[in-house]
Enzyme design. Structure first.
Site, PDB file in Angstrom:
ATOM      1  N   TYR A  68      28.652   0.108  33.402  1.00 55.78           N
ATOM      2  CA  TYR A  68      28.061   0.822  32.278  1.00 55.78           C
ATOM      3  C   TYR A  68      26.720   1.406  32.700  1.00 55.78           C
ATOM      4  O   TYR A  68      26.120   0.988  33.687  1.00 55.78           O
ATOM      5  CB  TYR A  68      27.871  -0.108  31.069  1.00 55.78           C
ATOM      6  CG  TYR A  68      26.767  -1.123  31.227  1.00 55.78           C
ATOM      7  CD1 TYR A  68      25.464  -0.855  30.803  1.00 55.78           C
ATOM      8  CD2 TYR A  68      27.005  -2.378  31.799  1.00 55.78           C
ATOM      9  CE1 TYR A  68      24.443  -1.790  30.945  1.00 55.78           C
ATOM     10  CE2 TYR A  68      26.002  -3.314  31.940  1.00 55.78           C
ATOM     11  CZ  TYR A  68      24.715  -3.020  31.515  1.00 55.78           C
ATOM     12  OH  TYR A  68      23.712  -3.945  31.668  1.00 55.78           O
ATOM     13  N   CYS A  69      26.269   2.397  31.935  1.00 59.16           N
ATOM     14  CA  CYS A  69      24.932   2.956  32.139  1.00 59.16           C
ATOM     15  C   CYS A  69      24.323   3.190  30.755  1.00 59.16           C
ATOM     16  O   CYS A  69      24.576   2.403  29.849  1.00 59.16           O
ATOM     17  CB  CYS A  69      24.995   4.246  32.982  1.00 59.16           C
ATOM     18  SG  CYS A  69      25.951   5.577  32.219  1.00 59.16           S
ATOM     19  N   LYS A  70      23.546   4.234  30.587  1.00 58.71           N
ATOM     20  CA  LYS A  70      22.909   4.474  29.287  1.00 58.71           C
ATOM     21  C   LYS A  70      23.875   5.098  28.291  1.00 58.71           C
ATOM     22  O   LYS A  70      24.028   4.632  27.167  1.00 58.71           O
ATOM     23  CB  LYS A  70      21.691   5.383  29.473  1.00 58.71           C
ATOM     24  CG  LYS A  70      20.831   5.547  28.223  1.00 58.71           C
ATOM     25  CD  LYS A  70      19.996   4.321  27.966  1.00 58.71           C
ATOM     26  CE  LYS A  70      18.949   4.567  26.889  1.00 58.71           C
ATOM     27  NZ  LYS A  70      18.077   3.396  26.699  1.00 58.71           N
ATOM     28  N   ILE A 128      25.243   1.747  27.146  1.00 61.78           N
ATOM     29  CA  ILE A 128      24.515   0.699  26.424  1.00 61.78           C
ATOM     30  C   ILE A 128      23.974   1.200  25.078  1.00 61.78           C
ATOM     31  O   ILE A 128      23.709   0.399  24.175  1.00 61.78           O
ATOM     32  CB  ILE A 128      23.381   0.111  27.297  1.00 61.78           C
ATOM     33  CG1 ILE A 128      22.959  -1.273  26.762  1.00 61.78           C
ATOM     34  CG2 ILE A 128      22.207   1.067  27.418  1.00 61.78           C
ATOM     35  CD1 ILE A 128      22.081  -2.065  27.713  1.00 61.78           C
TER      36      ILE A 128
END
Length: 233
Positions: A89-91, A118
């Protein structure tokens, strides 16, 4: 000669199919599915592919930081078990999508990519509540949007590609609107608490307020023409 041409086409098609196979290993899933898969996987391999600075501010519990934009991503990923699921995952999902493709190329067979990153995780109430409020307070934000008859708020991030694409015209309009309306830019990473409180789950964000009342909300890229048209209403 014709046989050689047909053979070349056949080989090319074969290679294309081979290159397409790794993508079958990738599943881009919503917050609920991602969370359930994490819970039902023994010792899940969970990668936060954002920068160390972003990771230090917040991250999903038990995640390991492996910066997609760094120089060690491949070497760090190579230490993981390719026969077991890996979660990324990232932003908002852009960097993790690229990282997932690289992991598939490296031979990982089961990759779960968090759709929306996220930001959606937090908006869904999955984050561990923080005791510290980060950035502009709810009261200050309320005062901000009431400070002018018309206020435009732009949430952005330095790493966000659509935000960068919008930045030149946003800055131009910011200067043009002086004395007529207020156009305020807020860094999402520096003001994460208000984003969570407002359940904003993507970037960039454009909000238009009239006398403190929200009249327009858009998440994602918005062209200059579209924003100007909306301001005429």
């Amino acid at each position: 000669m014709r046989l050689q041409f047909i053979y070349a086409l056949f080989i090319s098609a074969l290679c294309s199919n081979c290159q397409g196979q790794p993508s079958n290993a990738i599943q881009t899933v919503d917050v609920k599915t991602f969370s359930e898969k994490l819970k039902t996987t023994t010792n899940p391999q969970l990668l936060d592919v954002r920068t160390p600075e972003e990771f230090a501010v917040e991250h999903i519990q038990n995640a390991k930081n492996s910066n997609w934009n760094g120089t060690d991503f491949v070497s760090e990923a190579s230490k993981l078990d390719k026969s077991k699921p890996v979660f990324v995952y990232c932003k908002v999902g852009g960097r993790s999508g690229q990282a997932a493709s690289k992991l598939a190329e490296l031979g990982f067979k089961e990759i779960y990519n968090l759709d929306g990153g996220i930001l959606k995780w937090n908006a869904a109430g999955m984050a561990t509540p923080s005791k510290e409020w980060l950035g502009i307070s709810a009261q200050a934000f309320d005062e901000l949007v009431k400070s002018n008859p018309k206020t435009i708020v732009n949430f952005y991030a330095k790493w966000c590609a659509p935000c960068k694409k919008m930045e030149p015209y946003i800055l131009k309009m910011q200067a043009e609107l002086q004395g007529k309306a207020s156009l305020v830019r807020l860094d999402a990473d520096e003001n994460k608490s208000i984003l969570e409180a407002m359940k904003l789950d993507g970037l960039p964000v454009i909000l238009i307020y009239e006398n403190g009342v929200e009249k327009f909300k858009h998440i994602g890229y918005l062209s200059e023409e579209e924003l100007r048209e909306e301001l005429k209403r």
